[in-house]
Motif scaffolding. Structure first.
Motif, PDB file in Angstrom:
ATOM      1  N   THR A 184       0.850  -1.189   0.000  1.00 28.39           N
ATOM      2  CA  THR A 184       0.000   0.000   0.000  1.00 28.39           C
ATOM      3  C   THR A 184       0.884   1.237   0.000  1.00 28.39           C
ATOM      4  N   HIS A 185       0.285   2.354  -0.395  1.00 30.46           N
ATOM      5  CA  HIS A 185       0.996   3.628  -0.294  1.00 30.46           C
ATOM      6  C   HIS A 185       0.427   4.477   0.820  1.00 30.46           C
ATOM      7  N   LYS A 186      -0.609   3.948   1.487  1.00 33.02           N
ATOM      8  CA  LYS A 186      -1.245   4.741   2.536  1.00 33.02           C
ATOM      9  C   LYS A 186      -0.728   4.290   3.891  1.00 33.02           C
ATOM     10  N   LEU A 187      -0.011   5.178   4.560  1.00 34.29           N
ATOM     11  CA  LEU A 187       0.622   4.802   5.821  1.00 34.29           C
ATOM     12  C   LEU A 187      -0.407   4.511   6.907  1.00 34.29           C
ATOM     13  N   ALA A 188      -1.555   5.159   6.819  1.00 33.28           N
ATOM     14  CA  ALA A 188      -2.582   4.892   7.816  1.00 33.28           C
ATOM     15  C   ALA A 188      -3.007   3.434   7.753  1.00 33.28           C
ATOM     16  N   GLU A 189      -3.139   2.929   6.520  1.00 29.25           N
ATOM     17  CA  GLU A 189      -3.487   1.520   6.358  1.00 29.25           C
ATOM     18  C   GLU A 189      -2.384   0.627   6.899  1.00 29.25           C
ATOM     19  N   ALA A 190      -1.158   1.006   6.605  1.00 28.15           N
ATOM     20  CA  ALA A 190      -0.028   0.209   7.071  1.00 28.15           C
ATOM     21  C   ALA A 190      -0.043   0.129   8.586  1.00 28.15           C
ATOM     22  N   LEU A 228       0.033  10.860   6.183  1.00 29.42           N
ATOM     23  CA  LEU A 228      -0.622   9.916   7.075  1.00 29.42           C
ATOM     24  C   LEU A 228      -1.898   9.388   6.466  1.00 29.42           C
ATOM     25  N   GLY A 229      -2.371  10.067   5.436  1.00 27.39           N
ATOM     26  CA  GLY A 229      -3.631   9.653   4.854  1.00 27.39           C
ATOM     27  C   GLY A 229      -4.777  10.129   5.715  1.00 27.39           C
ATOM     28  N   ARG A 230      -4.497  11.014   6.675  1.00 24.58           N
ATOM     29  CA  ARG A 230      -5.568  11.507   7.530  1.00 24.58           C
ATOM     30  C   ARG A 230      -6.141  12.806   6.971  1.00 24.58           C
ATOM     31  N   GLY A 231      -5.340  13.485   6.188  1.00 20.29           N
ATOM     32  CA  GLY A 231      -5.838  14.658   5.475  1.00 20.29           C
ATOM     33  C   GLY A 231      -6.063  15.852   6.361  1.00 20.29           C
ATOM     34  N   ASN A 232      -5.551  17.005   5.939  1.00 24.89           N
ATOM     35  CA  ASN A 232      -5.933  18.244   6.599  1.00 24.89           C
ATOM     36  C   ASN A 232      -7.053  18.841   5.766  1.00 24.89           C
ATOM     37  N   VAL A 233      -7.870  19.618   6.405  1.00 28.07           N
ATOM     38  CA  VAL A 233      -9.013  20.133   5.677  1.00 28.07           C
ATOM     39  C   VAL A 233      -8.635  21.452   5.019  1.00 28.07           C
ATOM     40  N   HIS A 234      -8.866  21.485   3.724  1.00 26.76           N
ATOM     41  CA  HIS A 234      -8.470  22.627   2.929  1.00 26.76           C
ATOM     42  C   HIS A 234      -9.496  23.733   3.110  1.00 26.76           C
ATOM     43  N   ALA A 235      -9.008  24.942   3.385  1.00 27.05           N
ATOM     44  CA  ALA A 235      -9.927  26.062   3.580  1.00 27.05           C
ATOM     45  C   ALA A 235     -10.498  26.504   2.237  1.00 27.05           C
ATOM     46  N   PRO A 236     -11.813  26.617   2.150  1.00 24.55           N
ATOM     47  CA  PRO A 236     -12.408  26.967   0.867  1.00 24.55           C
ATOM     48  C   PRO A 236     -12.046  28.391   0.444  1.00 24.55           C
ATOM     49  N   SER A 237     -11.842  28.581  -0.848  1.00 21.53           N
ATOM     50  CA  SER A 237     -11.501  29.913  -1.354  1.00 21.53           C
ATOM     51  C   SER A 237     -12.166  30.119  -2.704  1.00 21.53           C
ATOM     52  N   VAL A 238     -13.463  29.897  -2.743  1.00 19.29           N
ATOM     53  CA  VAL A 238     -14.182  29.976  -4.011  1.00 19.29           C
ATOM     54  C   VAL A 238     -14.276  31.425  -4.460  1.00 19.29           C
ATOM     55  N   ARG A 239     -14.049  31.635  -5.744  1.00 21.24           N
ATOM     56  CA  ARG A 239     -14.257  32.980  -6.278  1.00 21.24           C
ATOM     57  C   ARG A 239     -15.709  33.085  -6.725  1.00 21.24           C
ATOM     58  N   ARG A 240     -16.538  33.419  -5.777  1.00 25.84           N
ATOM     59  CA  ARG A 240     -17.963  33.344  -6.080  1.00 25.84           C
ATOM     60  C   ARG A 240     -18.409  34.373  -7.104  1.00 25.84           C
ATOM     61  N   THR A 263      -4.431  10.284  -8.121  1.00 25.15           N
ATOM     62  CA  THR A 263      -3.230   9.841  -7.411  1.00 25.15           C
ATOM     63  C   THR A 263      -3.237   8.356  -7.104  1.00 25.15           C
ATOM     64  N   HIS A 264      -4.136   7.587  -7.752  1.00 27.38           N
ATOM     65  CA  HIS A 264      -4.151   6.182  -7.359  1.00 27.38           C
ATOM     66  C   HIS A 264      -2.865   5.498  -7.818  1.00 27.38           C
ATOM     67  N   GLY A 265      -2.239   4.833  -6.888  1.00 27.85           N
ATOM     68  CA  GLY A 265      -0.985   4.148  -7.194  1.00 27.85           C
ATOM     69  C   GLY A 265       0.249   5.006  -7.006  1.00 27.85           C
ATOM     70  N   LEU A 266       0.096   6.288  -6.661  1.00 31.93           N
ATOM     71  CA  LEU A 266       1.275   7.122  -6.452  1.00 31.93           C
ATOM     72  C   LEU A 266       1.778   6.968  -5.024  1.00 31.93           C
ATOM     73  N   ASP A 267       3.117   7.035  -4.870  1.00 36.99           N
ATOM     74  CA  ASP A 267       3.639   6.981  -3.512  1.00 36.99           C
ATOM     75  C   ASP A 267       3.415   8.336  -2.833  1.00 36.99           C
ATOM     76  N   LEU A 268       3.696   8.395  -1.537  1.00 34.12           N
ATOM     77  CA  LEU A 268       3.384   9.597  -0.753  1.00 34.12           C
ATOM     78  C   LEU A 268       3.922  10.859  -1.377  1.00 34.12           C
TER      79      LEU A 268
END
Ligand SMILES: Nc1ncnc2c1ncn2[C@@H]1O[C@H](COP(=O)(O)OP(=O)(O)OP(=O)(O)O)[C@@H](O)[C@H]1O
Ligand SMILES: [Mg+2]
Lengths: 546, 308
Positions: free
Chosen positions: A217-223, A279-291, A472-477
């Motif tokens: 796997t490439h996902k450390l959380a799974e590992a 870590l595969g836990r993800g930080n949450v990206h702050a939205p910046s939509v150009r409405r 990104t499927h199959g890409l390493d970290l």
């Protein structure tokens, strides 16, 4: 590294912990070596695989993981070294011998017959003079899909399934026969979080029954969650590992630090602040939509005919503004592929319109959409994304063959083509012997890098919208991170991005808004932010479907 | 012109002309399913015709003749198996070479054996099916033939069943569409393809023996006249369905029989034009239907494990 005295902090289910670790390994390899022209893909690797243990193999793209598995599965012959089963040397010259030794394998790239149905693919391998035992096969199918939480029609041709569904069939096939050693090469790259949880539960149960599991796997959380023991490969060599007792005493952060240090060259080592993604836990990206801006893509009420295996789209509508990343979540097979193909012009909708920059392009074909500024990165890297029998250099230019500046009146300027390819290879960290290597010879992750390099690299033409399907499927970290950064840069440059992914963390990391496709309908669009993950999870099960 | 005897002769002739095409077409279908484009089938039929004729001539047994024909066809097929399947040489080149080789070989053998004479066999045995053979017109036309005819038609049904309901059927399909998947399932792709090619050789050889022993009653060099190639066309158009090979073979058999019947009936059309009929039909069929033919993805491609 003495973490053994600390209390166990892992979240692994109990079964794996209590499993007896037998002293003699079921399967071992000793100084196993495999060379291909120009590369040593496996260089004197020695490893042990124990019953009742999940052994995770980690390593960057091209490290040699699939090669090692190929030798255990009988698809490749080692150049040197030996394989031992319960201590005695064996020769695995054919896949049959591997199966007979009780080794079951899920290969990285699907090995299914598209023209045969799901159940027929699962039955493949019986004695040729016998009648198909359909009744027994259906029973086994029902039993296994129940365990894995899979709902597939066993009579559909596999070619009609999405890649995520095909991956499920592969997993079913590996579990079909009782095996002593179960090898899985990136089995979760196309699964949803729920799919991964179901698979994990099954693996834990098998482990407690004494099966030895080898997981790439490439996902450390799974590992961390699934593994009892970790080994790390780099450039064909075994560069380190974490033993079972050691692993049990580690926190996730400790393990991640160690593993990353082993996996990558110091030069490539990822920044500490990006650990969340790693870590595969993800930080949450702050939205910046150009409405305020006018939408660059408008999808109005799109419907398509249902295909046998997948839901047709039903009245899907959304707007995409320049600079915005719109994530699309959902279990594979709920219309993702249809949506991507309708936007890219590969499939005609039965009703509805697609507007790019305010212009109606519904009638246009793929070329017309490209001219209108749409790019599409498919998830089917081997089938429609690349041509394995052509060189890396040509694959990097595939959609511009014959065009200036690389061709002049139909005559190829090879020096220029190769130079451009070398630049791309450098920039995207593609591990290949040279730009003239045939694409099929690359490792899975490196093929994905070629596909991304082609679509992300040169900003030729006026690109307004890019549709990514599981980019990104199959890409390493490191490379997943690189790709994420490029996708964000692309958005920052004013393009609209549609990101279809089964990886919720990826969606939460990159998207401004996230829509959920359920049974062909866009059941909701959620602004990214705190709580978005939970809201999407609910939508994905169809709980609050309109 | 549409008198009863004429119709009977026409239909009877259609069956006689159609059976070798049917056998060749079914044979080719097996190879193509497994991913081998068997261009050498014409040569297999020809050697089958010669071996079948010689065996029947000296033993007096038609059954032995068919068996010898099948083995003759398999002899050519074993070269395809070795050169194309084992060694991965180009299937088209080898197929053409084998056809040309078999043409030369049978002409030569025939010359040594019989110099310039063309001895005839006795009338082939006929099995009239009870009840059915008593029908007007259809009875004598369709149900009073050599037993091999009924066996061939039964084989259509059997193959149709076997393709869908046996592991062999799955193996063939997988070998032609995605050989690596078959290999990973523990079945030898090369073995499966060799089996398919040998079965093709046997069927084509029996078809050739029928052509010589029943259709003509004698052996003449080059006597297959493209029957093997028609078999290839039939297999390609049938999309893996044996029933369609039967329908196609019936159609071509009819047009071949019409050629003869028109000549016998003394219709005043130049014979050259009449003899072109079946081949004109092929052209027509190809133009109309060829775009619908779906060939296995790995057709013509040798398989080597671990190559990617
Ligand atoms: N059949 C082949 N011919 C030539 N080179 C090959 C072949 N198979 C693998 N290689 C090379 O061997 C190396 C290891 O490849 P492998 O597929 O084992 O990597 P991997 O660790 O599975 O990577 P990924 O994470 O990208 O799947 C790569 O450099 C690859 O290009
Ligand atoms: Mg791999």
């Amino acid at each position: 590294m003495g973490h053994t005295d600390g209390p166990p902090q892992s979240v692994r289910p109990a079964g794996a912990d209590s499993a007896p670790v037998l002293p003699s390994p079921v399967l071992s390899v000793r100084t196993l070596t495999k060379r291909f022209p120009g590369v040593v893909a496996n260089d004197g690797i020695s490893l042990d695989f124990h019953a009742g243990e999940t052994h995770v193999l980690l390593g960057e793209n091209g490290a040699g993981k699939s090669t090692l598995i190929g030798m255990l599965a009988g698809m490749l012959r080692p150049d040197a070294g030996e394989i031992l089963v319960q201590g005695s040397p064996v020769r695995i010259l054919t896949p049959r011998q591997s199966l007979d030794l009780g080794i079951g394998t899920v290969f990285q790239h699907m090995l299914l017959v598209p023209s045969l149905s799901v159940i027929e693919n699962l039955m493949l391998g019986g004695p040729w003079w016998q009648r198909l035992a359909r009744g027994a096969a259906y029973r086994r199918f029902a039993e296994l899909s129940e365990c894995l939480g899979i709902s597939l029609d066993p009579d559909l041709p596999v070619g009609h399934l999405s890649l995520g569904q095909q991956q499920q069939v592969e997993i079913l096939r590996a579990l079909w026969r009782d095996t002593r050693v179960l090898i899985l090469d990136e089995p979760t790259s196309m699964l949803t979080p729920q799919g991964v949880r179901d698979l994990s539960a099954v693996l834990c149960r098998l482990c407690s029954q004494g099966v030895a599991i080898v997981l790439v796997t490439h996902k450390l959380a799974e590992a961390y969650d699934l593994g009892d023991r970790v080994s790390v490969l780099r450039q064909g060599r075994l560069v380190g590992g974490i033993a079972a007792d050691e692993h049990r005493g580690m926190t996730e952060a400790q393990m991640t630090d160690q593993v990353i240090a082993m996996m990558f060259d110091p030069a490539h080592a990822p920044m500490a602040d990006e650990r969340a993604i790693l870590l595969g836990r993800g930080n949450v990206h702050a939205p910046s939509v150009r409405r305020g801006a006018a939408p660059c893509l408008e999808v109005r009420n799109i419907s398509t005919m249902p295909r046998t295996a997948a839901h047709g789209l039903q009245g899907v509508s959304f707007d995409l503004r320049p600079g915005e990343v719109l994530g699309i979540a959902g279990v594979d097979g709920n219309g993702q592929k249809q949506l991507a193909e309708v936007i890219a012009g590969q499939r005609a909708p039965s009703s509805g319109t697609v507007l790019v920059g305010g212009k109606d392009v519904t009638q246009g074909d793929v070329a017309a959409r490209r001219n209108a500024g749409i790019r599409y990165v498919t998830d089917d890297r081997l089938g429609e994304g690349t041509v394995g029998s052509l060189s890396v250099a040509i694959n990097l230019l595939l959609k511009n063959v014959g065009a200036e500046p690389f061709w002049h009146r139909g005559i190829a300027d090879w020096a220029r083509i190769r130079q451009a390819a070398r630049d791309d290879i450098q920039r995207h960290d593609i591990r290949t012997r040279s730009e003239q290597t045939l694409l099929a010879k690359l490792s899975g992750g490196n093929i994905q890098k070629v596909l991304l390099a082609r679509e992300l690299g040169k900003a030729e033409g006026d690109v307004k919208v890019i549709v990514f399907s599981k980019p990104t499927h199959g890409l390493d970290l490191h490379n997943a991170q690189l790709a994420h950064r490029r996708i964000r840069e692309s958005a920052a440059a004013g393009r609209g991005i549609v990101l279809l992914s089964t990886d919720l963390d990826e969606l939460l990391t990159l998207s401004d808004r996230i829509g959920v496709l359920f049974q062909g309908r866009l059941v909701g669009i959620v602004d990214n932010g705190p709580g978005a993950g939970a809201a999407i999870g609910r939508l994905m099960t169809g709980a609050v479907a309109a | 012109m549409l008198t009863q005897p004429f119709l009977v002769a026409l239909l009877f002739g259609a069956v006689t002309a159609g059976v070798p095409l049917l056998l060749a077409g079914m044979g080719e279908q097996i190879s193509e399913k497994a991913g081998v484009l068997n261009i050498g089938i014409e040569g297999m039929m020809l050697l089958g015709a010669y071996c079948g004729f010689v065996a029947a001539y000296y033993s007096g047994s038609f059954a032995l003749g068919f068996l010898a024909g099948g083995l003759g066809g398999m002899a050519v097929a074993s070269l395809v198996a070795l050169l194309c399947v084992r060694l991965g040489l180009n299937q088209i080149v080898i197929g053409i070479a084998l056809t040309l080789g078999a043409e030369g070989l049978t002409a030569l053998l025939h010359h040594f054996q019989f110099s310039r004479t063309y001895p005839r066999l006795d009338e082939a045995p006929v099995l009239a099916l009870p009840l059915l053979a008593d029908l007007p017109i259809l009875g004598p036309a369709l149900f009073a033939h050599n037993p091999l005819v009924y066996v061939s038609v039964a084989l259509v049904a059997f193959l149709g069943w076997a393709f869908r309901h046996t592991y062999a059927g799955l193996n063939l399909e997988a070998a032609g569409v995605k050989p690596a998947a078959l290999d990973a399932a523990g079945i030898s792709v090369v073995g499966t393809r060799i089996g398919a090619v040998l079965a093709t050789g046997f069927l084509a050889g029996v078809g050739g023996a029928y052509l010589a022993n029943v259709g003509a009653g004698l052996f003449v060099p080059f006597m297959t006249h493209g029957a093997g190639f028609i078999g290839i066309v039939l297999a390609m158009l049938a999309r893996g369905k044996p029933l369609w090979v039967l329908i196609g073979a019936a159609l071509f058999g009819l047009s071949l029989a019409l050629t003869t019947a028109l000549q016998v009936a003394g219709i005043n059309i130049p014979t050259d034009i009449v003899q072109m009929l079946p081949f004109a039909l092929i052209m027509l069929v190809l133009v109309v239907f060829a775009r619908h033919s779906v060939l296995p993805a790995a057709l013509g491609l040798p398989y080597e494990r671990g190559e990617r």
